[in-house]
Write a protein that holds these residues in place. Structure first.
Motif, short mmCIF file in Angstrom:
data_model
loop_
_atom_site.label_atom_id
_atom_site.label_comp_id
_atom_site.label_asym_id
_atom_site.label_seq_id
_atom_site.Cartn_x
_atom_site.Cartn_y
_atom_site.Cartn_z
N CYS A 108 0.90 -1.14 -0.13
CA CYS A 108 0.14 0.02 -0.05
C CYS A 108 0.98 1.32 0.12
N VAL A 109 0.51 2.11 -0.62
CA VAL A 109 1.29 3.27 -0.99
C VAL A 109 0.15 4.46 -0.68
N ILE A 110 0.58 5.33 0.19
CA ILE A 110 -0.16 6.61 0.70
C ILE A 110 0.28 7.83 0.31
N HIS A 111 0.01 8.75 -0.67
CA HIS A 111 0.63 9.97 -1.04
C HIS A 111 -0.48 10.96 -0.91
N LEU A 112 -0.38 11.91 0.03
CA LEU A 112 -1.30 13.04 0.44
C LEU A 112 -0.69 14.50 0.32
N HIS A 113 -1.20 15.69 0.10
CA HIS A 113 -0.92 16.89 0.19
C HIS A 113 -1.46 17.73 1.36
N THR A 114 -1.04 17.25 2.45
CA THR A 114 -1.58 17.99 3.62
C THR A 114 -0.55 19.25 3.90
N LYS A 115 -1.30 20.36 4.28
CA LYS A 115 -0.50 21.39 4.43
C LYS A 115 0.48 21.35 5.40
N GLU A 116 0.49 20.67 6.36
CA GLU A 116 1.60 20.26 7.43
C GLU A 116 2.58 19.59 7.05
N THR A 117 2.57 18.48 5.71
CA THR A 117 3.72 17.75 5.50
C THR A 117 4.26 18.58 4.35
N ILE A 118 3.57 19.30 3.64
CA ILE A 118 4.12 20.44 2.58
C ILE A 118 5.02 21.47 3.40
N ALA A 119 4.61 21.76 4.57
CA ALA A 119 5.17 23.01 5.17
C ALA A 119 6.48 22.38 5.65
N VAL A 120 6.64 21.27 6.41
CA VAL A 120 7.77 20.63 7.09
C VAL A 120 8.63 20.06 5.83
N ALA A 121 8.16 19.70 4.87
CA ALA A 121 9.06 19.07 3.63
C ALA A 121 9.81 20.51 2.97
N SER A 122 9.06 21.45 3.27
CA SER A 122 9.65 22.75 2.38
C SER A 122 10.56 23.63 3.32
N VAL A 123 11.01 23.42 4.67
CA VAL A 123 12.06 24.09 5.33
C VAL A 123 13.35 23.20 5.29
N GLU A 124 14.14 24.02 5.23
CA GLU A 124 15.69 23.48 5.19
C GLU A 124 15.94 22.23 6.17
N CYS A 125 15.33 22.66 7.46
CA CYS A 125 15.56 21.40 8.71
C CYS A 125 14.89 20.30 8.30
N GLY A 126 13.63 20.27 7.39
CA GLY A 126 13.06 18.97 7.57
C GLY A 126 12.26 18.68 8.82
N LEU A 127 11.79 17.55 9.22
CA LEU A 127 11.32 16.84 10.31
C LEU A 127 12.42 16.81 11.29
N LEU A 128 12.00 17.56 12.55
CA LEU A 128 13.00 17.67 13.55
C LEU A 128 12.48 16.63 14.78
N PRO A 129 13.37 16.01 15.34
CA PRO A 129 12.96 15.33 16.83
C PRO A 129 12.20 16.12 17.94
N LEU A 130 11.20 16.49 17.43
CA LEU A 130 10.53 17.33 18.80
C LEU A 130 9.28 16.85 19.32
#
Length: 255
Positions: A108-130
């Motif tokens: 199964c492959v899920i691909h979605l355009h949520t505003k939060e995944t776009i936002a985090v994908a589009s900053v240089e730091c990417g996903l942080l361990p927060l």
């Protein structure tokens, strides 16, 4: 224009295929419920066991219109294999076919355009361990740079290489993606990725200094995450609960 063709494939396909159709249709309805959708765009696909055939949504339907019977069966090239009045979005299936082509485990492959995944994908730091939710994604997370709309066949190889053996991907300027051996596993992985991105965006919006998870904990989290969110103790318990929720919301998905 306004009346959708009503299909009923329950007694026309194998029990195994029907259950997969029900699971995938439920996934579409749950994505709609959680407000992760993007009108008629984005896709979730599932491989029919023992074949190179896949189920995907009909193009032009909102996710709350998807049913087990109106999912469309295609091959890796996006050719429609069953008798259906519906079409698919070939460009939308490009990403899915690229992954199904090289990842036997990605049923199964899920691909979605949520505003939060776009936002985090589009900053240089990417996903942080927060957050704890980020711990479930970070040990198996990859990134793929934006190359425009997914219509260039040359991009498939780069997408495959970037994904590698990971189960979570952030597509820069684009959205999020997860894969799994079942619909339930892929859904749970996207849930965790989405929540991690939501929490990160909320933390960063405060303007305050965040407290990251210590590296030794990050290093050990993968085994813990496997226990919590896969197999009999994790995702496979969560998915039946999500199925029950989908039935409570609107049982028409299982038609």
């Amino acid at each position: 224009m306004f009346e959708l063709p009503q299909l009923n494939l329950k007694d026309k396909v194998s029990a195994e295929e029907w259950q997969l159709r029900v699971d995938l249709a439920a996934c579409y309805r749950l994505v709609e419920h959680f407000r992760w959708g993007d009108l008629i765009y984005t896709h979730m696909s599932a491989r029919l066991p023992g074949t190179d055939h896949y189920l995907v949504n009909a193009f032009g339907l909102t996710f709350d219109e998807v049913t087990a019977s109106n999912l469309v069966k295609v091959d890796l090239e996006g050719n429609i294999l069953d008798d259906t009045p519906f079409q698919i979005n070939p460009a939308g299936f490009t990403i899915h076919s690229a992954i199904h082509e090289v990842r036997e485990d990605a049923h199964c492959v899920i691909h979605l355009h949520t505003k939060e995944t776009i936002a985090v994908a589009s900053v240089e730091c990417g996903l942080l361990p927060l957050s704890q939710h980020s711990m479930f994604s970070l040990p198996s997370l990859s990134y793929h740079g934006y190359e425009g709309l997914a219509v260039n066949m040359d991009e498939k190889k780069r997408l495959q290489d970037d994904l590698g053996t990971t189960n979570h991907m952030l597509l820069v300027n684009h959205g999020g993606l997860t894969v799994g051996p079942t619909v339930g596993d892929a859904f749970m992985r996207f849930y965790d990725l989405q929540r991690a991105c939501e929490i990160q965006v909320a933390i960063q919006a405060t303007g305050q200094q965040a407290v990251p998870v210590p590296q030794p904990i990050i290093d050990n989290i993968y085994n813990q995450a496997n226990v919590v969110h896969s197999g009999s103790t994790g995702g496979q318990l969560a998915w039946p609960a999500m199925l029950r929720k989908a039935y409570r919301l609107d049982p028409s998905f299982a038609q």
